[in-house]
Write a protein that holds these residues in place. Sequence first.
Motif, PDB file in Angstrom:
ATOM      1  N   ASN A  67       0.784  -1.182  -0.047  1.00  0.00           N
ATOM      2  CA  ASN A  67      -0.238  -0.269   0.054  1.00  0.00           C
ATOM      3  C   ASN A  67       0.842   1.172   0.024  1.00  0.00           C
ATOM      4  OD1 ASN A  67      -2.309  -1.497  -0.025  1.00  0.00           O
ATOM      5  ND2 ASN A  67      -2.624  -1.354   2.109  1.00  0.00           N
ATOM      6  N   ARG A 116       0.853   4.265  -2.855  1.00  0.00           N
ATOM      7  CA  ARG A 116       0.739   5.470  -2.381  1.00  0.00           C
ATOM      8  C   ARG A 116       1.721   6.598  -2.766  1.00  0.00           C
ATOM      9  NH1 ARG A 116       0.829   6.027   3.926  1.00  0.00           N
ATOM     10  NH2 ARG A 116      -1.131   4.965   3.799  1.00  0.00           N
ATOM     11  N   GLU A 150       0.540   7.465  -5.961  1.00  0.00           N
ATOM     12  CA  GLU A 150      -0.553   8.417  -6.180  1.00  0.00           C
ATOM     13  C   GLU A 150      -0.241   9.764  -5.718  1.00  0.00           C
ATOM     14  OE1 GLU A 150      -3.312   6.924  -3.287  1.00  0.00           O
ATOM     15  OE2 GLU A 150      -3.542   4.846  -4.426  1.00  0.00           O
ATOM     16  N   SER A 192      -0.884  16.377   3.098  1.00  0.00           N
ATOM     17  CA  SER A 192       0.257  15.372   3.085  1.00  0.00           C
ATOM     18  C   SER A 192       1.057  15.666   4.076  1.00  0.00           C
ATOM     19  CB  SER A 192       0.713  14.996   1.786  1.00  0.00           C
ATOM     20  OG  SER A 192      -0.252  14.627   0.848  1.00  0.00           O
ATOM     21  N   GLN A 204      -1.528  10.879   4.384  1.00  0.00           N
ATOM     22  CA  GLN A 204      -2.532  11.839   3.897  1.00  0.00           C
ATOM     23  C   GLN A 204      -3.505  12.199   5.123  1.00  0.00           C
ATOM     24  OE1 GLN A 204      -3.165  12.553   0.741  1.00  0.00           O
ATOM     25  NE2 GLN A 204      -1.483  11.530   0.534  1.00  0.00           N
ATOM     26  N   PRO A 218      -3.818   4.152   7.502  1.00  0.00           N
ATOM     27  CA  PRO A 218      -4.158   3.344   6.326  1.00  0.00           C
ATOM     28  C   PRO A 218      -5.290   2.391   6.809  1.00  0.00           C
ATOM     29  CG  PRO A 218      -2.017   2.756   6.731  1.00  0.00           C
ATOM     30  CD  PRO A 218      -2.243   4.053   8.093  1.00  0.00           C
TER      31      PRO A 218
END
Length: 480
Positions: A96, A100, A103, A184, A212, A339
């Motif tokens: 993940n 991320r 992203e 962020s 985030q 998360p």
Amino acid sequence: MEIYCTRPGCPRPENFFTDLDDKVTLQTAQQKFCTACGMPLILAGRYLPSKLLGQGGFGAAFLARDRYTPTMRECVVKQFQPSGNLSPQQLKIAQNLFAREAEVLEQLGRHHPQIPDLFAFFPLSTQSQKPGEEDQFFYLVQEFIDGQNLEEELADKGVFSEAEALDVLREILNVLKFVHENNSIHRDIKPSNIMRERNGRLYLLDFGAVKQQVNQGAVTSTGSSTGIYSMGFAPPEQMSGAQVYPSTDLYALAVTVIILLTGKDPGDLYDSYNNQWAWRIYAQVSDTLEAVLNRMLLPTPNQRFSSAQEVMDALEPQSPTQTPPITPPTPPPTPINPPQPTSQPPINPPQPIPQPPPPVSAKKKGFSLLETLGGAAFTGFMGGLLSFALRSSFLGLSGISVGLLGMIIGGLVYAQYHRWIEGKDLLIFAGIALLLMLIPFLRAGFSFTFVMVIAILAGAAAVSITTLFRLVYLLLSRFL
């Protein structure tokens, strides 16, 4: 043309294909396979890895070229490749984090010139070297920054001057201001993650640990974050897995700057006995920069600056009657949403977070090494002159004259400690004293050269003794 195999553990990753030296063949070839392990070499049909740049805990990075651009543009291909025996939960978290990073680069890189652009993110499935099994790999492709990171630069050129360190601080603060305004938190600021391009521009790299932010008040039941950090750079709240804030990045940036200023590892600059940073004795910086860095390094988040803009404002030059704008502690900013709480690996809680030291603005102005040695030289010089003056007076060499000499020397030290006399004042006082005592010395039969030599030797002796005591203090403070 050489193509580098990206399969982990490939026994011979270098592959050479002479037919790809032809431009037409290079752009039309369907695929090439590793001659040692059979791994597909042309990634996503266009990216040609040429060499390994480095490996970390979660993957490897390769220098590659994009065959479908006119100039065969260089780029960086990062492969998700976790090391060690991870549990399924830990593997899922690591995967993940890799996704991320892609992203965040897509969201931020194209909107800020000091964050690398994302070019592609894709999986690759291929036959495993174990019969009957299939391997799956994940890749992201990003902009290549041609230069060296600050860790490498520090090793090559040595410690940074205050001006150089300030340039780094201001540039990365500008990047962090953009990152934080886009909800962020980077969470992994350190010298190796700041790259200087050949033209001098600094880039912030490695967004794999980015957290985030969520809307105000949206706190999860655990309120915690994944235990991802670089030892020595992370503040207490990050090491404990608690909520992280913009000031979490500011703490790590301050550690980065003091490392550049001193050339020492974080462990050598932290006084674990007193739970505070002890970096100032190794660097010569202005009082403004010292105050700003010390506040960024406070252990409690609400005692630090709350935003990158606050730090930039505090670094602005002040008028002579003003002090740096060290504002009172601010309320905690928006917390961070973890998360998936159920997939988080267990984190051992650290020692309780210590109480913050007094605010930086209340700290008494300290003495630099140059000021300390200059004061010692002045005191020794004056002591040498005064000893001659008292010896040639009616008191002669007696207990009274020795006591009077000690009182005068003590008064000079006291005046320097309270900064009643400092800097150029020392030279002026020494010159006046020499002129006032010159005629009595000559009448007493002492030559000017003899008196100057004795006074200068006395100053040198005072400097030597001060240096010796300072070295003893530094050694004791390190080992006790």
